[in-house]
Design a protein around this motif. Structure first.
Motif, PDB file in Angstrom:
ATOM      1  N   LYS A  36       0.831  -1.208   0.000  1.00 15.50           N
ATOM      2  CA  LYS A  36       0.000   0.000   0.000  1.00 15.50           C
ATOM      3  C   LYS A  36       0.865   1.258   0.000  1.00 15.50           C
ATOM      4  CE  LYS A  36      -3.947  -2.020   2.384  1.00 15.50           C
ATOM      5  NZ  LYS A  36      -4.660  -2.123   3.650  1.00 15.50           N
ATOM      6  N   GLU A  37       1.925   1.252   0.812  1.00 18.15           N
ATOM      7  CA  GLU A  37       2.838   2.400   0.842  1.00 18.15           C
ATOM      8  C   GLU A  37       3.516   2.584  -0.509  1.00 18.15           C
ATOM      9  OE1 GLU A  37       5.539   2.400   4.165  1.00 18.15           O
ATOM     10  OE2 GLU A  37       3.919   1.900   5.548  1.00 18.15           O
ATOM     11  N   GLN A  38       3.886   1.483  -1.127  1.00 20.81           N
ATOM     12  CA  GLN A  38       4.506   1.547  -2.449  1.00 20.81           C
ATOM     13  C   GLN A  38       3.522   2.154  -3.448  1.00 20.81           C
ATOM     14  OE1 GLN A  38       5.496  -2.283  -4.133  1.00 20.81           O
ATOM     15  NE2 GLN A  38       7.216  -1.434  -5.258  1.00 20.81           N
ATOM     16  N   SER A  39       2.275   1.774  -3.338  1.00 23.73           N
ATOM     17  CA  SER A  39       1.244   2.306  -4.216  1.00 23.73           C
ATOM     18  C   SER A  39       1.067   3.812  -4.010  1.00 23.73           C
ATOM     19  CB  SER A  39      -0.077   1.568  -3.953  1.00 23.73           C
ATOM     20  OG  SER A  39      -1.040   1.956  -4.871  1.00 23.73           O
ATOM     21  N   ILE A  40       1.159   4.257  -2.761  1.00 21.49           N
ATOM     22  CA  ILE A  40       1.058   5.691  -2.467  1.00 21.49           C
ATOM     23  C   ILE A  40       2.213   6.448  -3.117  1.00 21.49           C
ATOM     24  CG2 ILE A  40       1.240   7.414  -0.609  1.00 21.49           C
ATOM     25  CD1 ILE A  40      -0.328   5.369   1.161  1.00 21.49           C
ATOM     26  N   ILE A  41       3.396   5.879  -3.027  1.00 18.58           N
ATOM     27  CA  ILE A  41       4.567   6.517  -3.655  1.00 18.58           C
ATOM     28  C   ILE A  41       4.347   6.623  -5.166  1.00 18.58           C
ATOM     29  CG2 ILE A  41       7.032   6.250  -4.182  1.00 18.58           C
ATOM     30  CD1 ILE A  41       7.277   4.849  -1.395  1.00 18.58           C
ATOM     31  N   GLU A  73      14.691  16.438  -9.761  1.00 19.23           N
ATOM     32  CA  GLU A  73      15.704  15.390  -9.872  1.00 19.23           C
ATOM     33  C   GLU A  73      15.996  14.773  -8.507  1.00 19.23           C
ATOM     34  OE1 GLU A  73      20.283  14.873 -11.305  1.00 19.23           O
ATOM     35  OE2 GLU A  73      19.039  16.322 -12.381  1.00 19.23           O
ATOM     36  N   ASP A  74      16.136  15.635  -7.483  1.00 19.97           N
ATOM     37  CA  ASP A  74      16.362  15.114  -6.132  1.00 19.97           C
ATOM     38  C   ASP A  74      15.182  14.263  -5.677  1.00 19.97           C
ATOM     39  OD1 ASP A  74      18.782  16.401  -6.029  1.00 19.97           O
ATOM     40  OD2 ASP A  74      18.014  18.150  -4.937  1.00 19.97           O
ATOM     41  N   VAL A  79      12.426   9.083  -4.679  1.00 18.20           N
ATOM     42  CA  VAL A  79      11.289   8.196  -4.962  1.00 18.20           C
ATOM     43  C   VAL A  79      11.791   6.856  -5.472  1.00 18.20           C
ATOM     44  CG1 VAL A  79       9.331   7.846  -6.529  1.00 18.20           C
ATOM     45  CG2 VAL A  79       9.588  10.018  -5.335  1.00 18.20           C
ATOM     46  N   LYS A  80      12.736   6.877  -6.399  1.00 17.09           N
ATOM     47  CA  LYS A  80      13.289   5.623  -6.917  1.00 17.09           C
ATOM     48  C   LYS A  80      13.934   4.819  -5.786  1.00 17.09           C
ATOM     49  CE  LYS A  80      14.067   7.266 -11.608  1.00 17.09           C
ATOM     50  NZ  LYS A  80      15.051   7.762 -12.566  1.00 17.09           N
ATOM     51  N   GLY A  81      14.636   5.504  -4.899  1.00 16.53           N
ATOM     52  CA  GLY A  81      15.241   4.825  -3.751  1.00 16.53           C
ATOM     53  C   GLY A  81      14.193   4.208  -2.847  1.00 16.53           C
ATOM     54  N   SER A  82      13.096   4.942  -2.606  1.00 19.34           N
ATOM     55  CA  SER A  82      12.013   4.419  -1.762  1.00 19.34           C
ATOM     56  C   SER A  82      11.368   3.202  -2.402  1.00 19.34           C
ATOM     57  CB  SER A  82      10.954   5.498  -1.524  1.00 19.34           C
ATOM     58  OG  SER A  82      11.481   6.546  -0.768  1.00 19.34           O
ATOM     59  N   LEU A  83      11.147   3.280  -3.711  1.00 16.40           N
ATOM     60  CA  LEU A  83      10.538   2.136  -4.397  1.00 16.40           C
ATOM     61  C   LEU A  83      11.456   0.923  -4.357  1.00 16.40           C
ATOM     62  CD1 LEU A  83       8.869   3.893  -7.458  1.00 16.40           C
ATOM     63  CD2 LEU A  83       7.726   2.889  -5.480  1.00 16.40           C
TER      64      LEU A  83
END
Length: 131
Positions: A36-41, A73-74, A79-83
């Protein structure tokens, strides 16, 4: 080993399986929360992209997006790191669930062996009472 000892071991293994199943249920719930958190991101990224697309022709929104673009960019890197972290965490949880499932299989194999052993011991105990 007496039939009582074997039965106690079988009961203990059944209890262990119940605990393992509880652990799996908790891990599955945790995994669902992470999904769910991934979906929010991912939804946040989509919203960002929609806002950026809508900014064309809207001076105020366009100015806001131009200011925000400097940070894009930051933000994108974060976001990519979180995913990647959520995907890694999900993979680790699935690995743990698989290991627990293997432990349940081991318990079930031991229970099968012990049930056969229990039957042999009971027959031997009955035979010894008769003779």
């Amino acid at each position: 080993m007496s039939s009582g000892d074997i039965q106690a071991r079988i009961n203990g293994l059944h209890n262990q399986i119940s605990i393992y199943n509880g652990n799996i249920s908790e891990l599955e719930e945790y995994k669902e929360e992470i999904i769910k958190e991934q979906s929010i991101i991912e939804d946040t990224v989509l919203s960002w992209n929609r806002a950026y697309d809508m900014s064309n022709g809207n001076t105020w929104l366009g100015n806001c997006m131009n200011e925000a673009e400097a940070y894009q960019e930051d933000i994108s890197i974060e976001v990519k790191g979180s995913l990647l972290q959520t995907e890694s965490l999900i993979a680790n949880i699935v690995g743990i669930i698989n290991r627990i499932s293997n432990m349940i299989d081991d318990c079930n194999r031991e229970i099968s062996y012990l049930q056969a052993e229990l039957e042999r011991v009971r027959i031997a105990e009955e035979m010894s009472k008769k003779y």
